[in-house]
Design an enzyme around this catalytic site. Structure first.
Site, PDB file in Angstrom:
ATOM      1  N   CYS A  20       0.839  -1.210   0.000  1.00 20.05           N
ATOM      2  CA  CYS A  20       0.000   0.000   0.000  1.00 20.05           C
ATOM      3  C   CYS A  20       0.878   1.266   0.000  1.00 20.05           C
ATOM      4  O   CYS A  20       1.535   1.542  -0.994  1.00 20.05           O
ATOM      5  CB  CYS A  20      -0.999  -0.032   1.153  1.00 20.05           C
TER       6      CYS A  20
ATOM      7  N   HIS B 162      -3.675  -5.004   0.328  1.00 20.34           N
ATOM      8  CA  HIS B 162      -3.214  -5.431   1.652  1.00 20.34           C
ATOM      9  C   HIS B 162      -3.341  -6.947   1.785  1.00 20.34           C
ATOM     10  O   HIS B 162      -4.331  -7.447   2.359  1.00 20.34           O
ATOM     11  CB  HIS B 162      -4.061  -4.768   2.749  1.00 20.34           C
TER      12      HIS B 162
ATOM     13  N   GLU C  73      -1.979  -8.790   3.801  1.00 19.08           N
ATOM     14  CA  GLU C  73      -1.889  -9.161   5.224  1.00 19.08           C
ATOM     15  C   GLU C  73      -3.200  -8.919   5.977  1.00 19.08           C
ATOM     16  O   GLU C  73      -3.393  -9.444   7.073  1.00 19.08           O
ATOM     17  CB  GLU C  73      -0.747  -8.383   5.898  1.00 19.08           C
TER      18      GLU C  73
END
Length: 245
Positions: free
Chosen positions: A100, A190, A192
């Site tokens: 990001c 993202h 994660e």
């Protein structure tokens, strides 16, 4: 498994109370996705001015740059220091994964341009398309050529650094992923994140008047429709960071 490798998270965000309680901060979220047995993971809170010194850099096998509420096109002191560090890591050919804000600042450090996204906010689960060259690059991973990923951004990479290559795109964002040599890669989404992190982030953006209530409600309603391809992203990020491609 990890062979004693050492990695560092360059933390560019303040942890929310929710993420602190649930995951031990954003550092914990990345470690949960990326850490393997036998590895050492450290964190440098670069947004608070905490950086690895020149002697330490050589001890690490790779670095991960996180998301941030700050603009990658800003000139805060810590952002300028981060750009200098990334240039150093490039010269040392260290593995660097940017996520990001991390994707955008990595592009800027290498000579690309970032700014506000022309299409505005992209929040939710987005389908990205891997380019034909990246399909070959990731062929050993046996992952699909389209992947769903959680996104939450209003800035984007507008112009790639010289010698960088777009390796994924979406309907909203032309540069969803890029690669620079064999050692640096950026991901706009993202990989994660979990949906619960995004739900809390939507509430925070609404409370801070970044987005209006009706848009927040619409985003939450849409969240149940598609699941992010978390396993594929985990495999992709780990294989890149640990030189297994």
């Amino acid at each position: 498994m990890g062979g004693g490798k050492r990695f560092a998270v360059l933390l560019c965000a303040e942890d929310s109370d929710y993420v602190k309680k649930r995951y031990g901060g954003y550092y914990g979220v990345f470690v949960e996705m990326l850490a393997e047995e036998g590895e050492t993971w450290d964190v440098f809170r670069v947004a608070n001015g905490e950086f690895p010194d020149d002697k330490e850099i050589g001890d690490f096998d790779g670095f991960v740059i996180t998301g941030s509420c700050n603009d990658a096109h800003g000139n805060d002191v810590w952002i300028c220091r981060l750009i200098a560090l990334l240039n150093k890591l490039d010269s040392l050919k260290k593995k660097v994964l940017g996520v990001c804000f991390g994707h955008q600042i990595l592009s800027r450090a290498l000579g690309g341009k970032t700014g506000r996204a022309i299409s505005g906010w992209d929040i939710g689960v987005t389908t990205i398309h891997l380019s034909s060259s990246s399909s070959k690059l990731f062929s050993s991973l046996k992952i699909p050529t389209t992947l769903s990923v959680i996104e939450c951004h209003r800035d984007e990479v507008r112009e790639l650094p010289p010698k960088a290559e777009v390796i994924a795109w979406s309907e909203k964002t032309g540069v969803e992923m890029f690669r620079y040599g064999d050692h640096m890669m950026g991901i706009q989404g993202h990989p994660e994140y979990t949906k619960d992190i995004l739900l809390h982030l939507i509430d925070r953006l609404m409370q801070r008047s970044f987005i209006v209530d009706s848009y927040a409600d619409e985003l939450k309603a849409n969240l149940g429709k598609v699941e992010p391809d978390k396993d594929a992203w985990k495999k992709l990020c780990n294989s890149f960071l640990k030189g297994r491609l």
